[in-house]
Design an enzyme around this catalytic site. Structure first.
Site, mmCIF file in Angstrom:
data_model
loop_
_atom_site.group_PDB
_atom_site.id
_atom_site.type_symbol
_atom_site.label_atom_id
_atom_site.label_comp_id
_atom_site.label_asym_id
_atom_site.label_seq_id
_atom_site.Cartn_x
_atom_site.Cartn_y
_atom_site.Cartn_z
ATOM 1 N N LEU A 169 0.835 -1.197 0.000
ATOM 2 C CA LEU A 169 0.000 0.000 0.000
ATOM 3 C C LEU A 169 0.869 1.245 0.000
ATOM 4 O O LEU A 169 1.857 1.316 0.750
ATOM 5 C CB LEU A 169 -0.898 0.008 1.240
ATOM 6 C CG LEU A 169 -1.545 1.350 1.606
ATOM 7 C CD1 LEU A 169 -2.587 1.755 0.558
ATOM 8 C CD2 LEU A 169 -2.172 1.312 2.997
ATOM 9 N N SER A 170 0.505 2.231 -0.819
ATOM 10 C CA SER A 170 1.125 3.551 -0.799
ATOM 11 C C SER A 170 2.634 3.431 -1.030
ATOM 12 O O SER A 170 3.061 2.964 -2.081
ATOM 13 C CB SER A 170 0.790 4.249 0.525
ATOM 14 O OG SER A 170 1.170 5.588 0.506
ATOM 15 N N ALA A 171 3.462 3.833 -0.046
ATOM 16 C CA ALA A 171 4.907 3.657 -0.217
ATOM 17 C C ALA A 171 5.243 2.183 -0.385
ATOM 18 O O ALA A 171 6.176 1.832 -1.112
ATOM 19 C CB ALA A 171 5.654 4.232 0.991
ATOM 20 N N ALA A 174 4.438 1.513 -3.971
ATOM 21 C CA ALA A 174 5.525 1.991 -4.816
ATOM 22 C C ALA A 174 6.729 1.057 -4.723
ATOM 23 O O ALA A 174 7.413 0.795 -5.720
ATOM 24 C CB ALA A 174 5.912 3.405 -4.416
#
Length: 394
Positions: A169-171, A174
């Site tokens: 999720l999110s970072a 990424a």
């Protein structure tokens, strides 16, 4: 005489009392033994204590200074799947794996989990450093640490090398892009939730992550249309319009008015794909990817999900136009198939969802997780849908 009879009577009474006490003691002992036997029988009838996440040390050189946790369901079968789970900022590995539903998925899929955890020594907000050149390249920093976690799980458990996956999720999403791009031969599939495409940012300092912030806000790489700056043998950045040295207008303006003088041209699908193709020497096949975003996400602009679709359809050599469209629990899904008809990319947009991972608490085949910070109850269990996309649950 009286004294003698009285003494005899007292002795008989004492003896009777003693016999009664012994009888009561024996009955008490019998009850105690029976109770102990009942407890033993009950204990043997109960299932063994369920597995729980545990920390793993000594999993390699760990150049990224990460912590490792694992979850191994009881009775893990031979040649089991492995899912690498990467939390978002301000989260930790065990809570995220539980809240997002991956523990439930692991139990249902008979899969092992490897959970990487960031440390504040690396990032004060506990974000994976997906945007740093020192951590987002093959065999460097955090990327190599996560790869070493996979190797440790394979060494310690019977893991199917053809069924290793990564999600975040999110970072963490990424960083999932980083792992899929830098180690495509390791992973059969990925799940990117509110994440970003690989190559969008390549900062040199976590203190001033200007490229990361631009990418999060606009979905546009900073100062480059293709290639990874600083690596020999990769394509150089395309020249900006008008011969200017980089954008002279705010990136947000260029997102909506890309033809203005001073704006760089939009990154093409081929250029996004080149970021991945040049991240390793791998020539294929590449991992299948499930991409998720909320339409109301103001932390990571949902346009990044569009860029991820461009990136991974290019890598798979398929059209960026969907092969088909349907819904998942009422939410729109775009499907992208290769020439053999296999779904290699899917993209799900959750209407009105802010920044977080979608869950659907409750019981049932399509339910998992529990609401928490950045874990949003929107009636869709993304973890179960991703696992089904990978083919590890029915």
């Amino acid at each position: 005489m009286f004294h003698t009879l009285s003494t005899f009577a007292d002795d008989r009474a004492c003896a009777a009392a003693t016999r009664g006490a012994r009888h009561r003691t024996n009955r008490g002992r019998a009850r105690g033994i029976a109770g102990a036997l009942a407890l033993i029988l009950a204990a043997t009838a109960l299932p063994a204590l369920a597995a729980a996440p545990v920390e793993v040390t000594g999993f390699g050189s760990n150049p990224g200074n990460l912590r490792m946790f694992k979850y191994v369901p009881d009775g893990l079968p031979a040649s089991a799947p492995l899912v690498v789970v990467l939390h978002g900022c301000k989260q930790n590995a065990r809570d995220y794996a539980t809240d997002a539903g991956w523990i439930q998925v692991a139990d249902q899929a008979h899969a092992a989990l490897a959970m990487a955890e960031q440390t504040q020594a690396n990032n004060q907000n506990n974000c994976f450093n997906w945007f740093l050149q020192a951590d987002n390249r093959r065999d460097r920093g955090e990327a190599l640490s996560i790869r070493q976690m996979v190797d440790k799980m394979r060494a310690d458990h019977s893991i199917d090398s053809g069924r290793i996956f990564v999600t975040g999720l999110s970072a963490g999403g990424a960083m999932t892009s980083v792992m899929l791009a830098t180690y495509p031969e390791v992973f059969a599939g990925g799940g990117i939730v509110a994440g970003l495409p690989y190559g969008c940012a390549n900062d040199t300092s976590a203190m001033l992550p200007t490229q990361a912030l631009q990418c999060m806000q606009t979905g546009r790489p900073a100062g480059a249309s293709a290639g990874l700056p600083g690596l020999p043998g990769l394509p150089q950045a395309a020249s900006p319009i008008g011969g200017l040295s980089g954008s002279t207008l705010p990136p947000s303006v260029c997102t909506f008015f890309p033809q203005l003088l001073g704006c760089e041209p939009p990154t093409t699908a081929a250029e996004w794909g080149d970021f991945v193709r040049h991240a390793s020497g791998h020539t294929g096949p590449f991992p299948r990817v499930s991409i998720w975003a909320g339409t109301a996400d103001t932390t990571v602009n949902p346009v990044n999900a569009d860029d991820e679709v461009l990136q991974w359809t290019s890598v798979h050599g398929v059209s960026p136009d969907p092969s088909a469209e349907d819904t998942v629990n009422g939410q729109p899904r775009a499907i992208f198939r290769d020439a053999q008809g296999r779904v290699v990319v899917e993209s799900i947009r959750i209407a009105g969802m802010a920044h977080g991972v979608p869950v659907a608490p409750g019981t049932g085949a399509d339910r998992c997780g529990k609401a928490a910070d950045f874990v949003l109850d929107v009636g869709v269990c993304s973890s179960m849908v991703i696992a089904r996309f990978w083919g590890i649950v029915e």
